[in-house]
Design a protein around this motif. Sequence first.
Motif, PDB file in Angstrom:
ATOM      1  N   LYS A 269       0.845  -1.133  -0.104  1.00 24.86           N
ATOM      2  CA  LYS A 269      -0.047  -0.028  -0.170  1.00 24.86           C
ATOM      3  C   LYS A 269       0.875   1.181   0.097  1.00 24.86           C
ATOM      4  CE  LYS A 269      -2.986   2.054   3.234  1.00 24.86           C
ATOM      5  NZ  LYS A 269      -2.040   2.448   4.133  1.00 24.86           N
ATOM      6  N   GLN A 270       1.882   1.253   0.979  1.00 24.93           N
ATOM      7  CA  GLN A 270       2.793   2.204   1.118  1.00 24.93           C
ATOM      8  C   GLN A 270       3.545   2.746  -0.347  1.00 24.93           C
ATOM      9  OE1 GLN A 270       2.566   4.042   3.384  1.00 24.93           O
ATOM     10  NE2 GLN A 270       4.563   5.472   3.506  1.00 24.93           N
ATOM     11  N   LEU A 271       3.828   1.435  -0.913  1.00 21.09           N
ATOM     12  CA  LEU A 271       4.385   1.660  -2.288  1.00 21.09           C
ATOM     13  C   LEU A 271       3.703   2.577  -3.319  1.00 21.09           C
ATOM     14  CD1 LEU A 271       7.231   1.085  -3.686  1.00 21.09           C
ATOM     15  CD2 LEU A 271       6.124  -1.377  -4.411  1.00 21.09           C
ATOM     16  N   MET A 272       2.600   1.946  -3.420  1.00 19.98           N
ATOM     17  CA  MET A 272       1.604   2.585  -4.208  1.00 19.98           C
ATOM     18  C   MET A 272       1.585   4.190  -3.801  1.00 19.98           C
ATOM     19  SD  MET A 272       0.213   1.121  -6.560  1.00 19.98           S
ATOM     20  CE  MET A 272      -1.110   1.790  -7.221  1.00 19.98           C
ATOM     21  N   GLU A 273       1.626   4.684  -2.659  1.00 20.18           N
ATOM     22  CA  GLU A 273       1.682   5.938  -2.362  1.00 20.18           C
ATOM     23  C   GLU A 273       2.906   6.686  -2.829  1.00 20.18           C
ATOM     24  OE1 GLU A 273       0.688   7.579   1.891  1.00 20.18           O
ATOM     25  OE2 GLU A 273      -1.012   6.676   1.242  1.00 20.18           O
ATOM     26  N   VAL A 274       3.924   5.988  -2.531  1.00 18.99           N
ATOM     27  CA  VAL A 274       5.112   6.397  -2.949  1.00 18.99           C
ATOM     28  C   VAL A 274       5.227   6.712  -4.398  1.00 18.99           C
ATOM     29  CG1 VAL A 274       7.616   6.017  -3.029  1.00 18.99           C
ATOM     30  CG2 VAL A 274       6.349   5.624  -0.725  1.00 18.99           C
ATOM     31  N   ARG A 275       4.797   5.646  -5.178  1.00 18.32           N
ATOM     32  CA  ARG A 275       4.704   5.885  -6.680  1.00 18.32           C
ATOM     33  C   ARG A 275       4.002   7.072  -6.941  1.00 18.32           C
ATOM     34  NH1 ARG A 275       1.218   3.165 -10.631  1.00 18.32           N
ATOM     35  NH2 ARG A 275       3.021   2.689 -12.278  1.00 18.32           N
ATOM     36  N   GLY A 276       2.978   7.439  -6.572  1.00 13.75           N
ATOM     37  CA  GLY A 276       2.231   8.673  -6.789  1.00 13.75           C
ATOM     38  C   GLY A 276       3.194  10.027  -6.720  1.00 13.75           C
ATOM     39  N   ARG A 277       3.807   9.953  -5.593  1.00 17.69           N
ATOM     40  CA  ARG A 277       4.812  11.180  -5.273  1.00 17.69           C
ATOM     41  C   ARG A 277       6.140  11.113  -6.287  1.00 17.69           C
ATOM     42  NH1 ARG A 277       3.831  12.708   0.502  1.00 17.69           N
ATOM     43  NH2 ARG A 277       5.690  14.199   0.226  1.00 17.69           N
ATOM     44  N   LEU A 278       6.500   9.809  -6.499  1.00 12.13           N
ATOM     45  CA  LEU A 278       7.721   9.885  -7.595  1.00 12.13           C
ATOM     46  C   LEU A 278       7.165  10.445  -8.774  1.00 12.13           C
ATOM     47  CD1 LEU A 278       9.205   6.203  -6.684  1.00 12.13           C
ATOM     48  CD2 LEU A 278       9.986   8.547  -5.984  1.00 12.13           C
ATOM     49  N   TYR A 279       5.962   9.889  -9.175  1.00 14.90           N
ATOM     50  CA  TYR A 279       5.622  10.560 -10.564  1.00 14.90           C
ATOM     51  C   TYR A 279       5.233  12.102 -10.412  1.00 14.90           C
ATOM     52  CZ  TYR A 279       4.020   6.806 -13.702  1.00 14.90           C
ATOM     53  OH  TYR A 279       3.973   5.877 -14.474  1.00 14.90           O
ATOM     54  N   GLU A 280       4.747  12.362  -9.379  1.00 18.17           N
ATOM     55  CA  GLU A 280       4.790  14.081  -8.931  1.00 18.17           C
ATOM     56  C   GLU A 280       6.064  14.607  -9.344  1.00 18.17           C
ATOM     57  OE1 GLU A 280       1.737  15.493  -7.903  1.00 18.17           O
ATOM     58  OE2 GLU A 280       2.473  17.463  -7.723  1.00 18.17           O
ATOM     59  N   LEU A 281       7.069  14.152  -8.718  1.00 16.08           N
ATOM     60  CA  LEU A 281       8.597  14.570  -8.923  1.00 16.08           C
ATOM     61  C   LEU A 281       8.930  14.661 -10.210  1.00 16.08           C
ATOM     62  CD1 LEU A 281      10.182  13.189  -5.611  1.00 16.08           C
ATOM     63  CD2 LEU A 281      10.275  15.616  -6.317  1.00 16.08           C
ATOM     64  N   LEU A 282       8.865  13.582 -10.971  1.00 14.33           N
ATOM     65  CA  LEU A 282       9.279  13.426 -12.342  1.00 14.33           C
ATOM     66  C   LEU A 282       8.451  14.402 -13.173  1.00 14.33           C
ATOM     67  CD1 LEU A 282       9.616   9.352 -12.606  1.00 14.33           C
ATOM     68  CD2 LEU A 282      11.436  11.505 -12.747  1.00 14.33           C
ATOM     69  N   SER A 283       7.282  14.522 -13.033  1.00 14.10           N
ATOM     70  CA  SER A 283       6.495  15.259 -13.776  1.00 14.10           C
ATOM     71  C   SER A 283       6.696  16.802 -13.832  1.00 14.10           C
ATOM     72  CB  SER A 283       4.791  15.281 -13.365  1.00 14.10           C
ATOM     73  OG  SER A 283       4.505  15.735 -12.520  1.00 14.10           O
ATOM     74  N   HIS A 284       7.458  17.234 -12.642  1.00 17.52           N
ATOM     75  CA  HIS A 284       7.961  18.582 -12.226  1.00 17.52           C
ATOM     76  C   HIS A 284       9.535  18.533 -12.994  1.00 17.52           C
ATOM     77  CE1 HIS A 284       4.610  19.056  -9.767  1.00 17.52           C
ATOM     78  NE2 HIS A 284       4.736  20.448  -9.914  1.00 17.52           N
ATOM     79  N   ASN A 285       9.750  17.634 -13.656  1.00 18.35           N
ATOM     80  CA  ASN A 285      11.180  17.558 -14.396  1.00 18.35           C
ATOM     81  C   ASN A 285      12.422  17.621 -13.528  1.00 18.35           C
ATOM     82  OD1 ASN A 285      10.968  17.352 -16.978  1.00 18.35           O
ATOM     83  ND2 ASN A 285      10.555  19.810 -17.334  1.00 18.35           N
ATOM     84  N   ILE A 286      12.221  17.004 -12.238  1.00 19.58           N
ATOM     85  CA  ILE A 286      13.454  16.947 -11.423  1.00 19.58           C
ATOM     86  C   ILE A 286      14.123  15.632 -11.960  1.00 19.58           C
ATOM     87  CG2 ILE A 286      14.195  16.498  -9.155  1.00 19.58           C
ATOM     88  CD1 ILE A 286      12.298  19.046  -9.389  1.00 19.58           C
TER      89      ILE A 286
END
Lengths: 355, 361
Positions: A269-286
Amino acid sequence: MSLWVDKYRPKSLSLLDYHKDQANQLKNLVKQGDFPHLLVYGPSGAGKKTRVTCLLRELYGPGVEKLRMESVPITTPSGKKLDIKTISSNYHIEVNPSDAGIYDRCVVMELVKNSAQTHQLDPTGQRDFKVVVLTEVDSLSVDAQHALRRTMEKYVSTCRLILISNSTSRVIPAIRSRCLGVRVAAPTQDQIISILQMACKKEGLSLPLDLAKKIVDKSERNLRLALLMCESCKVQETPLKEKQEPILPQWQVFLKDTARSIMHEQSPKQLMEVRGRLYELLSHNIPIQIIFKGLLKELVSNCDMKLKAVVVEEAAFFEHRVHQGSKGIFHLEAFVAKFMCIYKKFMEDSVIDMF
Amino acid sequence: MQSFLKTGKLGSGSGAGPSGDKQSGKGQKRGNRPTPWVEKYRPKTVDDVVEQGDVVEVLRQCLSGADLPNLLLYGPPGTGKTSTILAAARQLFGDMYRDRILELNASDERGIQIIRDKVKSFAQLSASGIRPDGKPCPAFKIVILDEADSMTHAAQAALRRTMEKQTRTTRFCLVCNYVSRIIQPLTSRCTKFRFKPLGEVKIIERLQFISSQENVNIEQDALQSLIAAAGGDLRRAITCLQSCARLKGKDDTSAITPDDVVEVMGVIPSRWIDGLMSVSEEFDYYKVTEYLDQFIMEGYSAGQLLEQLHLKIVMCDTISDKHKATICEKLAVCAYRLQEGASEYLQMADLCCTLMLCLRQ
Ligand SMILES: Nc1ncnc2c1ncn2[C@@H]1O[C@H](COP(=O)(O)OP(=O)(O)OP(=O)(O)O)[C@@H](O)[C@H]1O
Ligand SMILES: [Mg+2]
């Protein structure tokens, strides 16, 4: 109104605030027209681009500051059409070949070779050659680098290349052998402090030393970041106070929180949550390396040395994979999953050991 | 940008342009373009080529009338491959150079189609054995495929047929760094010549010759460290010599010191390497990463670090062989990953962890 980073960017070699010896040497270098191609390398925010701009000005005078931005159409051998953004003056042209992705070789073949073959526009200028500036050479494909080799030799009397990169590790030996390497180290903490103070003085502000130190600590010797932070401190509160806390860029805070949430719980479950956050970071071009590094810094904090070594090894392994595949998120996620796995086991084992 | 490009090809008349800033008294002579020393001192004849005796001998015989086999020249950068074949071609054909030589390098499109069409149509024209000025010259043409290791395998395969069919009129010369990237059917059709990294003595001779021509003053130690860092690459050595001289400026007549050379060559000062070893021995992860951060901030390259560290580890006699093997394996993995673009920080951190575990006792 321009940002401080642009407003206080030195315009000539003699005005550069640090590595003055090097600036002087570069000045000597361009006095005679027979210098070789340059490979300028150093960490980001160390002022490579500024140095190159100053160098161009030293070469050609204020005329190089009249810049045009254009996009040039390029046709790949397979018939695909691309537009490449370029910045140029009468004397030089600047391109980032990695804008063209896997077609960077075409940029080198068409654009660079063409500009090398044509001769100097301004016959009254003092130079017989023009300059092609290529940025982000680290990400240039090996094919594109090969395409540069002979061009660099053949047209050297009419065209000099200035290659800018973060490191020389990825530049092939054949290119390195054709260039003079110019290493630009990041400014030291003291140098950054004095630059910040100077900028503030020009703005009519006084910068308390404690605050300056805090900014420098958080900026990791990245001058650009330090200036941006300093400016945002001003926006936050003027006049500047000693007690003020410089604000980190939002994504850094976000990245730290992501790492903490991985440490907090290891479950699908936590992994799913983290995944969302990682996408968020990537979509901001980090950039993905920065994410890896940021995560790693936090994640190892609770491990013993042996486990640290394992985690670092995994990070290095998965980050390398990113460059072999095309979808970074897979490998980022894989790393997080792997970490959760190792870490959970470690925690359970240490609980057992206690009894 | 368009105007930047469309200013006429080289050699055509001068393009008209807006007059820029003109600094009087600094003008340089036209037509006598300043070129870097590597180009200035590029061998003009095959006799100028330093070392590489075998090829030079074959080419010399060809100059005096013998037939020329298809050639495959390979070796590390800056050892004279391109220079040798170009010099020979110039000597062979003189003014007819343009008609008789087809040079294709990695900056040209070299797909299958080009190999089939361009090379074929070039090879089909017959060549006479007499120059316009009456002197004899070989009755063949030469196709030089420089940087052939960047050609696709398909294109290389297409070359096979062409090469076989045109033996009467055309010789092929393939030049590359890595002979393993050339397909076997091609290598077996060529006489192979390996260009060795140049020997120290030869490099010293050449550098001393250039120094005396250009009035450069260089200390003997500096010359030694220059050669050590260049590792047999003469181009790199010459570039370094010139850069050291130019960075000093005209008025500074002091001799070039080893420190100048180290900086220009991008060699990492040995205190950084020693420091890395001793900080790893302390077995404190945070100190090590701190050290790595500092190292990266200084702008040194991780690839170079691996090279220098490798030497140090192999020569070190306080590390057991087993640990040496472990460390070297990690070094190899990291070097490979770096080459593919992996993050320097992570790779070096990985390496340091291995170092720490091995050095602790
Ligand atoms: N054997 C040599 N004799 C004389 N000069 C040499 C020799 N090797 C290299 N040089 C010098 O180095 C320069 C580069 O040599 P050259 O272009 O022939 O290298 P290369 O072997 O083709 O390298 P690359 O693999 O990078 O293409 C020459 O201009 C010359 O100044
Ligand atoms: Mg070559």
